[in-house]
Design a protein around this motif. Structure first.
Motif, PDB file in Angstrom:
ATOM      1  N   GLU A 286      24.553  49.671 -56.960  1.00 56.92           N
ATOM      2  CA  GLU A 286      24.505  47.971 -56.077  1.00 56.92           C
ATOM      3  C   GLU A 286      25.682  47.292 -56.740  1.00 56.92           C
ATOM      4  O   GLU A 286      25.725  47.290 -57.586  1.00 56.92           O
ATOM      5  CB  GLU A 286      23.402  47.334 -56.706  1.00 56.92           C
ATOM      6  N   LYS A 287      25.953  46.802 -55.553  1.00 59.71           N
ATOM      7  CA  LYS A 287      27.051  46.092 -55.250  1.00 59.71           C
ATOM      8  C   LYS A 287      26.595  44.642 -55.972  1.00 59.71           C
ATOM      9  O   LYS A 287      25.786  44.426 -55.530  1.00 59.71           O
ATOM     10  CB  LYS A 287      27.970  45.309 -53.954  1.00 59.71           C
TER      11      LYS A 287
ATOM     12  N   ASN B 236      24.658  56.358 -56.221  1.00 60.64           N
ATOM     13  CA  ASN B 236      24.964  55.363 -55.771  1.00 60.64           C
ATOM     14  C   ASN B 236      24.938  54.373 -56.912  1.00 60.64           C
ATOM     15  O   ASN B 236      24.099  54.395 -57.517  1.00 60.64           O
ATOM     16  CB  ASN B 236      24.066  54.885 -54.062  1.00 60.64           C
TER      17      ASN B 236
ATOM     18  N   GLU C 158      30.008  52.017 -47.873  1.00 66.03           N
ATOM     19  CA  GLU C 158      29.598  50.417 -48.077  1.00 66.03           C
ATOM     20  C   GLU C 158      29.109  50.768 -47.563  1.00 66.03           C
ATOM     21  O   GLU C 158      28.824  51.408 -46.060  1.00 66.03           O
ATOM     22  CB  GLU C 158      30.418  49.829 -48.393  1.00 66.03           C
ATOM     23  N   SER C 159      27.484  51.347 -47.921  1.00 64.77           N
ATOM     24  CA  SER C 159      26.307  50.928 -47.411  1.00 64.77           C
ATOM     25  C   SER C 159      25.272  49.898 -47.672  1.00 64.77           C
ATOM     26  O   SER C 159      24.729  50.254 -48.770  1.00 64.77           O
ATOM     27  CB  SER C 159      25.338  52.187 -47.640  1.00 64.77           C
TER      28      SER C 159
ATOM     29  N   LEU D 259      32.515  54.535 -59.151  1.00 62.14           N
ATOM     30  CA  LEU D 259      31.784  53.730 -58.418  1.00 62.14           C
ATOM     31  C   LEU D 259      32.402  52.570 -59.067  1.00 62.14           C
ATOM     32  O   LEU D 259      32.586  50.920 -58.286  1.00 62.14           O
ATOM     33  CB  LEU D 259      30.345  53.943 -58.565  1.00 62.14           C
TER      34      LEU D 259
ATOM     35  N   ILE E 134      22.070  51.421 -60.353  1.00 63.39           N
ATOM     36  CA  ILE E 134      22.229  53.021 -59.859  1.00 63.39           C
ATOM     37  C   ILE E 134      21.230  53.481 -59.696  1.00 63.39           C
ATOM     38  O   ILE E 134      20.051  53.908 -60.105  1.00 63.39           O
ATOM     39  CB  ILE E 134      22.877  53.144 -61.303  1.00 63.39           C
TER      40      ILE E 134
ATOM     41  N   LEU F 232      25.337  48.838 -51.158  1.00 61.82           N
ATOM     42  CA  LEU F 232      25.261  49.967 -52.488  1.00 61.82           C
ATOM     43  C   LEU F 232      26.894  50.019 -51.824  1.00 61.82           C
ATOM     44  O   LEU F 232      27.160  50.369 -50.805  1.00 61.82           O
ATOM     45  CB  LEU F 232      24.652  50.389 -52.356  1.00 61.82           C
ATOM     46  N   LEU F 233      27.341  50.690 -53.160  1.00 63.73           N
ATOM     47  CA  LEU F 233      28.823  51.323 -53.069  1.00 63.73           C
ATOM     48  C   LEU F 233      28.002  53.484 -53.368  1.00 63.73           C
ATOM     49  O   LEU F 233      27.551  52.782 -54.511  1.00 63.73           O
ATOM     50  CB  LEU F 233      29.326  51.156 -54.265  1.00 63.73           C
ATOM     51  N   VAL F 234      28.200  54.130 -52.037  1.00 62.45           N
ATOM     52  CA  VAL F 234      28.668  55.285 -52.354  1.00 62.45           C
ATOM     53  C   VAL F 234      29.207  56.677 -52.483  1.00 62.45           C
ATOM     54  O   VAL F 234      30.727  55.584 -51.569  1.00 62.45           O
ATOM     55  CB  VAL F 234      27.641  55.320 -50.819  1.00 62.45           C
TER      56      VAL F 234
ATOM     57  N   ILE G 247      35.128  56.381 -51.383  1.00 66.16           N
ATOM     58  CA  ILE G 247      33.874  55.751 -51.600  1.00 66.16           C
ATOM     59  C   ILE G 247      33.415  54.433 -50.893  1.00 66.16           C
ATOM     60  O   ILE G 247      34.066  53.996 -50.262  1.00 66.16           O
ATOM     61  CB  ILE G 247      33.852  54.575 -52.446  1.00 66.16           C
TER      62      ILE G 247
ATOM     63  N   GLN H 101      24.383  63.015 -54.584  1.00 62.72           N
ATOM     64  CA  GLN H 101      25.334  61.789 -54.176  1.00 62.72           C
ATOM     65  C   GLN H 101      24.583  60.478 -54.833  1.00 62.72           C
ATOM     66  O   GLN H 101      23.673  59.937 -54.994  1.00 62.72           O
ATOM     67  CB  GLN H 101      25.045  61.266 -52.735  1.00 62.72           C
TER      68      GLN H 101
END
Length: 313
Positions: free
Chosen positions: A101-102, A99, A12-13, A67, A112, A16-18, A10, A97
């Motif tokens: 949100e944190k 994703n 982090e971007s 995630l 999501i 977001l976690l991706v 996983i 893919q």
């Protein structure tokens, strides 16, 4: 001793976690629906303007599990909820893919999304844990326009309920015409493998059913409902929410399902029935729910125009 739930990488971007890019497998080529091939059959899908047999929506739910587990831990498997609006189909061989949100501290609902390599949006929605009142689909339900001039769903009414049915899922059990494969076959190709799905080495001491396969379990006997839907017509999942109330659900355990029509809606191309399935344990306690928007494609129903004329002149 409990193993880690997932070994998924996983990243982090920004906020977001991706998850990783994955190519989900299409396992419904042989699906039979109302005695005809389904939207997951290449020839049927192409007749309706799709490039080929579509990957079934809940297949994508597996990519969100690592995630959500990263954010909420064990609570994800016990009271997790995925609520998704399917925006575009994905096809075998394409990479997608997931994703999320944190969350801010204490946040129990996160947005999501899933995209294809070319940026096409596959789905959007929310993931949550616990007793959350607002989800992506609860909002959508509140905004629906009523279904005008139904034909395929002309005989269906909001509030209709189905009798209870008993369902279970063993590892080697063929899940019927709708799902022509077993859990064991799915676990060989699932995008996010987990020891929790096949062994007792987890917090509950029993193998648990993956989120994407809950859809299969809950729909296993849906064709026996005999709701007055006109057909045959080709349908597809347009929206879907699976919520665990007292999870997880276990391999080999018997559950009861009961369905209710909660809304009818439509678009230029489709007529939609929104069904809520409630799932009960042996002691009659509700353990999960599923909200599913099954959209029937008007053009796939041979008698659509003449029946519309007969009904509405």
């Amino acid at each position: 001793m409990t193993e880690a739930a997932f070994r998924t990488e996983i990243l982090e971007s920004g906020n977001l976690l991706v998850g990783p890019w994955r190519s989900p497998r299409q396992m419904l080529h042989a699906q039979v629906y109302d005695s005809h091939a389904s939207i997951h059959d290449d020839a049927t899908a192409q007749k309706l303007g799709f490039q080929g047999g579509t990957i079934e929506g809940p297949t994508h739910f597996s990519q969100f599990a690592p995630l959500c587990e990263r954010i909420w831990g064990q609570a994800w498997f016990e009271t997790g909820c995925l609520s998704a609006h399917y925006r575009n189909p994905a096809f075998e061989g394409e990479e997608v893919q997931a994703n999320i949100e944190k969350p801010k501290p204490g946040q129990t609902t996160c947005a999501i999304g899933m995209t294809r390599r070319d940026g096409t949006e596959i789905l959007r929605g929310t993931a949550s844990v616990g007793d959350v009142t607002e989800t992506a689909l609860s909002r959508r339900l509140g905004e629906l326009k009523p279904l005008a001039d139904p034909v395929i769903l002309a005989d269906l009414k909001v509030g209709m309920k189905t009798p209870r049915q008993t369902v279970k899922m063993d590892f080697d059990q063929h899940m019927g015409d709708l799902y022509p494969f077993s859990l064991a076959e799915k676990l060989k190709v699932i995008t996010e493998p987990s020891a929790y799905y096949s062994q007792e080495i987890n917090p509950w001491g029993r193998a648990i059913i993956p989120f994407e396969m809950l859809s299969v379990l809950f729909q296993y006997r849906a064709r026996e409902d005999r709701l007055p839907v006109r057909g045959p017509a080709v349908g597809l999942f347009a929206d879907q929410e699976i919520r665990l109330l007292r999870g997880p659900l276990f391999v080999g355990e018997s559950y009861a399902t009961e369905r209710e029509v909660v809304a009818l809606s439509g678009s230029r191309r489709t007529e939609s029935v929104w069904m809520r399935t409630t799932v009960f344990a042996a002691d009659d306690t509700p353990v999960a729910t599923m909200l599913l928007n099954m959209a029937s494609i008007k053009d796939s129903y041979a008698n659509y125009q003449q029946e519309h004329q007969a009904l509405y002149g």
